[in-house]
Scaffold this motif. Sequence first.
Motif, PDB file in Angstrom:
ATOM      1  N   ALA A 105       0.241  -1.271  -0.618  1.00 56.34           N
ATOM      2  CA  ALA A 105       0.170  -0.088   0.084  1.00 56.34           C
ATOM      3  C   ALA A 105       0.363   1.239  -0.126  1.00 56.34           C
ATOM      4  O   ALA A 105       1.758   0.984   0.883  1.00 56.34           O
ATOM      5  CB  ALA A 105      -0.929  -0.041   1.212  1.00 56.34           C
ATOM      6  N   LEU A 110      -5.576  -4.335  -3.281  1.00 56.29           N
ATOM      7  CA  LEU A 110      -5.889  -4.273  -2.191  1.00 56.29           C
ATOM      8  C   LEU A 110      -6.629  -4.771  -1.302  1.00 56.29           C
ATOM      9  O   LEU A 110      -6.580  -5.562  -0.534  1.00 56.29           O
ATOM     10  CB  LEU A 110      -5.670  -2.686  -0.966  1.00 56.29           C
ATOM     11  CG  LEU A 110      -4.220  -1.422  -1.454  1.00 56.29           C
ATOM     12  CD1 LEU A 110      -4.654  -0.694  -0.189  1.00 56.29           C
ATOM     13  CD2 LEU A 110      -2.944  -2.643  -0.720  1.00 56.29           C
ATOM     14  N   ILE A 119      -1.428  -6.623   4.125  1.00 52.75           N
ATOM     15  CA  ILE A 119      -1.267  -5.508   3.505  1.00 52.75           C
ATOM     16  C   ILE A 119      -0.041  -5.348   3.999  1.00 52.75           C
ATOM     17  O   ILE A 119       0.284  -4.727   5.225  1.00 52.75           O
ATOM     18  CB  ILE A 119      -2.519  -4.738   3.124  1.00 52.75           C
ATOM     19  CG1 ILE A 119      -3.878  -4.525   3.438  1.00 52.75           C
ATOM     20  CG2 ILE A 119      -1.859  -3.023   2.747  1.00 52.75           C
ATOM     21  CD1 ILE A 119      -4.911  -4.159   2.894  1.00 52.75           C
TER      22      ILE A 119
END
Length: 709
Positions: A121, A222, A228
């Motif tokens: 991310a 995601l 993540i």
Amino acid sequence: MLDTALKSEIQDAYRRVVDTLELTPRYGQRMMIAEIARTLGNIESDGEGKRTSDTHVCVLEAGTGTGKTLAYLIAALPIAKARGKRLIISTATVALQEQVLNQDLPSLASHSGIAFRYALAKGRGRYVCVARLDQALEGSEPNPTLSLFEQSLQTQSSDFTVIASDMAQAYGQGEWEGDRDNWPEAIEDAHWRRLTVDHRQCTGRRCGHFGACAFFRSRRELENADVIVANHDLVLADLALGGGAILPDPADCIFVFDEGHHLPEKALSHFAHRFAVHGCLRWLKTLKSSLTDLHQGLAVQPTVSRLLVSLPELIHNLEPALGDVFSMGHQLAGRPNGLADEEATHQSRFEKGQVPDALRDQAQQLLVMFASLSRCLESISDILRESLDPDKQTGLDREQAEAWLPLVALLHGRALEAHALWQAFSEQDVANEAPSARWITLSRVTGEPEIEFSASPVSAAHTLAKHLWGRCHGAVVTSATLTALGRFERLQERAGLANRYRYQALPSPFDYANAVLRVPKEATDPGDRDAHELAIVTFVSQLADKEAALVLFSSRAQLRAVDKALPARVKERVLAQDALPKRELIERHRAAVDKGDGSIIFGLASFAEGIDLPGDYLTHVVITRLPFAVPDDPVGATLAEWIESQGGNAFMRISVPDASIKLVQACGRLIRKESDRGTITILDKRVITRRYGQALLDALPPFRREISR
């Protein structure tokens, strides 16, 4: 409760990884897995999966060699999957993020038997905006004023069009995913600003390029990921946007904060506010010069027309008010005529964060003005955004709305930032609670005088307690150094971690008796600067010719002075941080050791953490001075003042615990593997002459001691 099947899944995964990779099981690692599983597995939830228990966070100090990453992944991932939660791994440094993403997760996926998907991310600003890229290729901008505004903030160079063209080709052919960090060459900030947008400028699903958008493609990855990988800054930025804007909602997440000791300081920087007066006057001038074009392009829409008509008066009122606060700031900073010729900057802090009444009055006036400006620009932005939706009839042409939205959204963001700062200067601090730090900085920008007003909370504890720990489903905070003087209280105070959470300092796999901690007769009190400098020069000059040493300094001035005073025969072995980039310095040091030559690194505070020189690459760490940070930065000084005003001792409450953490980190440079051995020398006599010295020594690992008293 952690059911038997889940417990077996964790145990089986650990056994598989250890057997397949032929790892040595470590007691501390097994303890860490058990503690995480116990904490996360026993989180109580209601019928809708919402957490109802308050013992959902564990804080684990695990030294180098424990195998932290494997421990928290194997323990937390099966629980997160079973509970329908996402596992967020957050790091403080790029190096650890890359290790988790490129080494640890692929290895776990291959060898653990756990099926999972993972993704990285990043914030919107790390991705190219396809609409901006398209405009750059066409040689057009969203509008000429935005181009001029952005040019005023950056330097231009002739190769922007070439870069944009190369990027468009690579992106179109699927050879590049639009991520700035994965572009093969460094991109100038000035160029990148023209190719990306922030969350206010982005039109999301209303954008004609939404289907090809790099940022939203990454967001879709995601959505399908069980794990993540993020960083502390991104997690905090998401919380500042309300949570769930970039990452999933905190209530749907289990967080692991690796390098967790960095979280409080990162949080403080996120909740600070700054306002540069001349910088603001420049963007107000841009807005004023855009009004005619804005009217021509947008006044056909009645509401926008009415709002645009109100802007000249708002700007007209703001400009003299900013001139007044510019003058008052210089008066309060003791520089009514500006900086002296020899001064580059000057900082002036308000004692205990208390702003004089006259400045508070001005701040309140500016607060009202920027509130009006923010509302006006926000309303225009909203209408422009709606005009991009084919299902909405606003009376405004889509093309005009698309052209002007980036500028209006950008200026709206600036107005909001100004509003936040003046709100911080208008507020009265609550009695008996820690105040905000407030200060003024005078400088020159492109030769012109500038004054910046700044405000920051002195602690992020309340914000983290409310918005992070209070909202997340579960969390693990880990690092090699979380305790100060052997206790967790300092971290609890800074990070807002409640007493009811679980805390554990895990045993290290290393035999610290392989290292000797020495305080030699040469150790001197740094209060006598000349004698201390001479002691360092003498000691370094006596290091063995083949020694691989790291000498840590607390000041650049002293590093330079010692380097200059060394005999030529020693100086030729010294690699000074002051003279070489960090990476090149480490490479040269390793090369010298590989050749069998001695090498001595002279480093500052950044070399006391994160430097990995195992085995023969480092056999001696010399700590020239106890790592006390003088609380002279505005935030630290304001906090120290407040503690003293409450009858506390800021030195013992802040300085000594913080020095303890840094001393442990510095000593930790020596033992990086089980076979490592060597010497740590402290050349600061205060460690044996001051009453806090024994507490600092007691908090260090159990090295063999050779202390000359």
